[in-house]
Design a protein around this motif. Structure first.
Motif, PDB file in Angstrom:
ATOM      1  N   LYS A  31      43.697  30.390  39.076  1.00 44.04           N
ATOM      2  CA  LYS A  31      44.584  31.148  38.196  1.00 44.04           C
ATOM      3  C   LYS A  31      45.286  32.285  38.942  1.00 44.04           C
ATOM      4  O   LYS A  31      46.512  32.428  38.885  1.00 44.04           O
ATOM      5  CB  LYS A  31      43.765  31.723  37.015  1.00 44.04           C
ATOM      6  CG  LYS A  31      44.371  31.453  35.683  1.00 44.04           C
ATOM      7  CD  LYS A  31      43.454  31.959  34.597  1.00 44.04           C
ATOM      8  CE  LYS A  31      43.871  31.303  33.271  1.00 44.04           C
ATOM      9  NZ  LYS A  31      42.953  31.662  32.202  1.00 44.04           N
ATOM     10  N   LYS A  35      49.256  32.529  39.901  1.00 51.53           N
ATOM     11  CA  LYS A  35      50.081  33.641  39.414  1.00 51.53           C
ATOM     12  C   LYS A  35      50.848  34.277  40.582  1.00 51.53           C
ATOM     13  O   LYS A  35      52.035  34.551  40.476  1.00 51.53           O
ATOM     14  CB  LYS A  35      49.192  34.710  38.764  1.00 51.53           C
ATOM     15  CG  LYS A  35      48.756  34.398  37.360  1.00 51.53           C
ATOM     16  CD  LYS A  35      47.874  35.539  36.868  1.00 51.53           C
ATOM     17  CE  LYS A  35      47.179  35.186  35.573  1.00 51.53           C
ATOM     18  NZ  LYS A  35      46.202  36.236  35.214  1.00 51.53           N
ATOM     19  N   GLU A 133      50.691  44.961  41.729  1.00 53.45           N
ATOM     20  CA  GLU A 133      50.855  43.499  41.580  1.00 53.45           C
ATOM     21  C   GLU A 133      49.496  42.795  41.632  1.00 53.45           C
ATOM     22  O   GLU A 133      49.170  41.987  40.759  1.00 53.45           O
ATOM     23  CB  GLU A 133      51.756  42.955  42.707  1.00 53.45           C
ATOM     24  CG  GLU A 133      53.229  43.108  42.436  1.00 53.45           C
ATOM     25  CD  GLU A 133      54.086  42.652  43.617  1.00 53.45           C
ATOM     26  OE1 GLU A 133      55.319  42.624  43.455  1.00 53.45           O
ATOM     27  OE2 GLU A 133      53.519  42.335  44.687  1.00 53.45           O
ATOM     28  N   PHE A 136      47.245  44.074  38.455  1.00 52.52           N
ATOM     29  CA  PHE A 136      47.600  43.799  37.059  1.00 52.52           C
ATOM     30  C   PHE A 136      48.389  42.523  36.837  1.00 52.52           C
ATOM     31  O   PHE A 136      48.429  42.013  35.732  1.00 52.52           O
ATOM     32  CB  PHE A 136      48.354  45.012  36.478  1.00 52.52           C
ATOM     33  CG  PHE A 136      47.560  46.280  36.601  1.00 52.52           C
ATOM     34  CD1 PHE A 136      46.408  46.463  35.851  1.00 52.52           C
ATOM     35  CD2 PHE A 136      47.950  47.293  37.486  1.00 52.52           C
ATOM     36  CE1 PHE A 136      45.671  47.626  35.982  1.00 52.52           C
ATOM     37  CE2 PHE A 136      47.202  48.446  37.614  1.00 52.52           C
ATOM     38  CZ  PHE A 136      46.050  48.616  36.872  1.00 52.52           C
ATOM     39  N   LEU A 137      49.016  42.028  37.924  1.00 51.97           N
ATOM     40  CA  LEU A 137      49.749  40.760  37.745  1.00 51.97           C
ATOM     41  C   LEU A 137      48.894  39.547  38.135  1.00 51.97           C
ATOM     42  O   LEU A 137      48.841  38.567  37.421  1.00 51.97           O
ATOM     43  CB  LEU A 137      51.028  40.759  38.589  1.00 51.97           C
ATOM     44  CG  LEU A 137      52.233  41.510  38.044  1.00 51.97           C
ATOM     45  CD1 LEU A 137      53.410  41.417  39.007  1.00 51.97           C
ATOM     46  CD2 LEU A 137      52.693  40.970  36.676  1.00 51.97           C
ATOM     47  N   PHE A 138      48.213  39.695  39.287  1.00 54.51           N
ATOM     48  CA  PHE A 138      47.466  38.516  39.779  1.00 54.51           C
ATOM     49  C   PHE A 138      45.968  38.592  39.467  1.00 54.51           C
ATOM     50  O   PHE A 138      45.205  37.706  39.851  1.00 54.51           O
ATOM     51  CB  PHE A 138      47.652  38.359  41.306  1.00 54.51           C
ATOM     52  CG  PHE A 138      49.062  38.558  41.787  1.00 54.51           C
ATOM     53  CD1 PHE A 138      50.119  38.006  41.083  1.00 54.51           C
ATOM     54  CD2 PHE A 138      49.337  39.294  42.927  1.00 54.51           C
ATOM     55  CE1 PHE A 138      51.424  38.213  41.521  1.00 54.51           C
ATOM     56  CE2 PHE A 138      50.629  39.489  43.366  1.00 54.51           C
ATOM     57  CZ  PHE A 138      51.683  38.954  42.665  1.00 54.51           C
ATOM     58  N   SER A 139      45.588  39.658  38.818  1.00 60.14           N
ATOM     59  CA  SER A 139      44.190  39.835  38.377  1.00 60.14           C
ATOM     60  C   SER A 139      43.189  39.836  39.540  1.00 60.14           C
ATOM     61  O   SER A 139      42.096  39.266  39.438  1.00 60.14           O
ATOM     62  CB  SER A 139      43.784  38.764  37.360  1.00 60.14           C
ATOM     63  OG  SER A 139      44.799  38.561  36.415  1.00 60.14           O
TER      64      SER A 139
END
Lengths: 172, 344
Positions: A31, A35, A133, A136-139
């Motif tokens: 996941k 992302k 990034e 918060f975007l790619f966890s």
């Protein structure tokens, strides 16, 4: 920065060609990697191809993987290089570091739902942008972010704090 | 956009970026296909292979002793087996001769003259054969010793001379000598040595020889014969002392006595000195035998191969012996040169 013992065990099993372990590693990390790649290449099909290739290469060379970093960071490094190659073929980048600057302002589609976020992030200093990034975007976890950026966890915490502060100031 | 809003926005974007379940399956299928098509999982190279890939220069040093072993081992093994073969062929006559096959001279069966019947053939081990039938001490008994010894010597001329010196030293003398000097020198020697020194002489003979090929010593007890002569003479003396003998009877008895004394003298001579026939052959090395039996071409080939093997051994042995010094020396020198270059 020690990696989780459960992941270590999985890697050990994967190194012995345990298919279940390989699948578990894939499921745990797919996941986040997807992302990242999709964010960079802005295409689901291309992202799928690149991520598949990144995991294939990672599994092929898992025997060489010493588990000094997390498996996610390991696959991320491969994926980053593949993204670089993909952009290089298009003649858009010349250095692998240029990947971190993407997507650039002009590349952001007007109909993109995340347009606002991308514009805001592109205004931030490189380091700040990258930390936000990853986080918060790619966890990515703090450890994974630190490993991906080759910094300490404490540094990442400080950078993350400063980046959010800067973003807030820019918004106001 | 506030701080919280930014994070919320980013999270929402993250959700948008997230793959679908189908996408995850598709990617997994691609990975599986890629793994099946290409490879097995590549293993981390071992510490040993890493070391050798880093220090390739060490490989010849390790190969050299292996080559040396590969070359020398068959030679050593082959050499030993050839030597054994040669040894077996040399020893064969000695081993094959049994007691029954020993060629016994005619005089050996001279038993009827001593009234004891046929005397058994005696070997050195049988020397202590108990024939002490008339009370004479074992060492005082009259014994006739004869024998044949075949020996091999390394330096024929030198050893032959040495053999003669020993003979003189033992107060013996030569009856007959014959020397053949073809490619392999050989000699034949018939000697007589005092019986008392016979054992010492044969021991010295063994000492100077490279190998005793065969040895056959016969001992015949002549004590009974000697006693018989003595008794007969004593009888004649008694008869001669009797009064009333005619002149012709006296003369006849005197003649008998002289004959007996002569025979006794001969017997004494035979028992005082042992007769030994010595066959001396020069020892020939295997290589020389090959060259002797083989034709010239094979001899040349053997010589050339042997020469190059010797040369190789002479090269390899010092290299291997010096390896513990050469390797660290090389490493230190290399480090030193690198430092020197860096400082420049």
């Amino acid at each position: 920065m020690e990696i989780h013992s459960e992941e270590k065990e999985l890697i050990k099993r994967a190194q012995l060609s345990d298919a279940a372990a390989l699948k578990k590693l894939y499921e745990d990390n797919f996941k986040a990697l997807f992302k990242y790649v999709k964010y960079k290449v802005d295409s689901t099909e291309t992202a799928e191809d690149i991520v598949a290739e990144a995991f294939t290469r990672a599994f092929e060379n898992i025997g060489k993987f010493k588990a000094k970093s997390t498996f996610k960071t390991y696959v991320y490094t491969i994926a980053r290089n593949l993204v670089f190659e993909w952009y290089k073929e298009k003649g858009k980048v010349t250095h692998v570091e240029d990947i971190d600057m993407l997507p650039a302002n002009e590349e952001v589609e007007s109909n993109d739902k995340s347009k606002e976020v991308k514009i805001l992030l592109s205004k931030l200093p490189e380091k700040y942008k990258k930390v936000l990034e990853f986080r918060f975007l790619f966890s990515f976890s703090l450890i994974e972010t630190a490993q991906a950026m080759n910094l300490t966890v404490a540094n990442i915490k400080v950078i993350q704090n400063r980046a959010l502060k800067k973003a807030r100031e820019d918004l106001q | 956009m506030k701080k919280e809003n930014l994070i919320t926005q980013m999270n929402m974007t993250s959700e948008e970026l997230a793959p679908t379940k189908q996408s995850q399956i598709r990617v997994w299928n691609k990975i599986e296909a890629g793994l099946k098509k290409d490879v097995q999982i590549e293993k981390e190279p071992s510490a040993l292979s890493k070391f050798f890939s880093k220090h390739r220069f060490l490989i010849p040093f390790l190969i050299a002793p292996v080559c040396f072993l590969v070359i020398s081992l068959p030679l050593i093994i082959n050499g030993n087996s050839r030597m054994n073969d040669l040894g077996d062929s040399v020893r064969q006559p000695e081993d094959s001769v049994s007691d029954e096959e020993v060629d016994v001279p005619d005089y050996f069966y001279d038993g009827d003259t001593v009234g004891k019947g046929l005397q058994p053939s005696t070997t050195r081990e049988d020397e202590k054969y108990n024939i002490n039938d008339n009370g004479t001490k074992e060492e005082d008994r009259a014994k006739e010793k004869t024998g044949t010894i075949s020996i091999e010597v390394t330096d024929f001329d030198k050893k032959f001379k040495e053999l003669n010196n020993i003979l003189v030293e033992m107060e013996g003398f030569t009856l007959e000598t014959r020397i053949n000097s073809n490619y392999e020198k050989s000699g034949y020697l018939k000697v007589r040595v005092p019986v008392a020194k016979f054992d010492e002489f044969t021991a010295k003979l063994r000492e100077i020889s490279y190998e005793v090929v065969s040895e056959d010593i016969s001992i015949v007890d002549k004590q009974a014969q000697m006693t018989s002569y003595e008794e007969q003479i004593a009888e004649i003396n008694v008869k001669l002392a009797k009064p009333g003998l005619t002149q012709s009877e006296k003369a006849q008895l005197e003649l008998q006595k002289i004959n007996l004394q002569k025979q006794m003298g001969d017997l004494k001579k035979a028992t005082d000195y042992a007769t030994l026939t010595i066959y001396v052959d020069e020892h020939v090395d295997f290589d020389e035998q090959v060259s002797n039996t083989g034709d010239e071409v094979s001899k040349l080939l053997v010589d050339v191969v042997a020469f190059w093997i010797r040369v190789l051994i002479w090269i390899f042995v010092p290299v291997i012996a010096l390896l513990p010094i050469l390797i660290p020396g090389y490493l230190i020198l290399r480090k030193f040169v690198r430092k020197l270059r860096k400082s420049k």
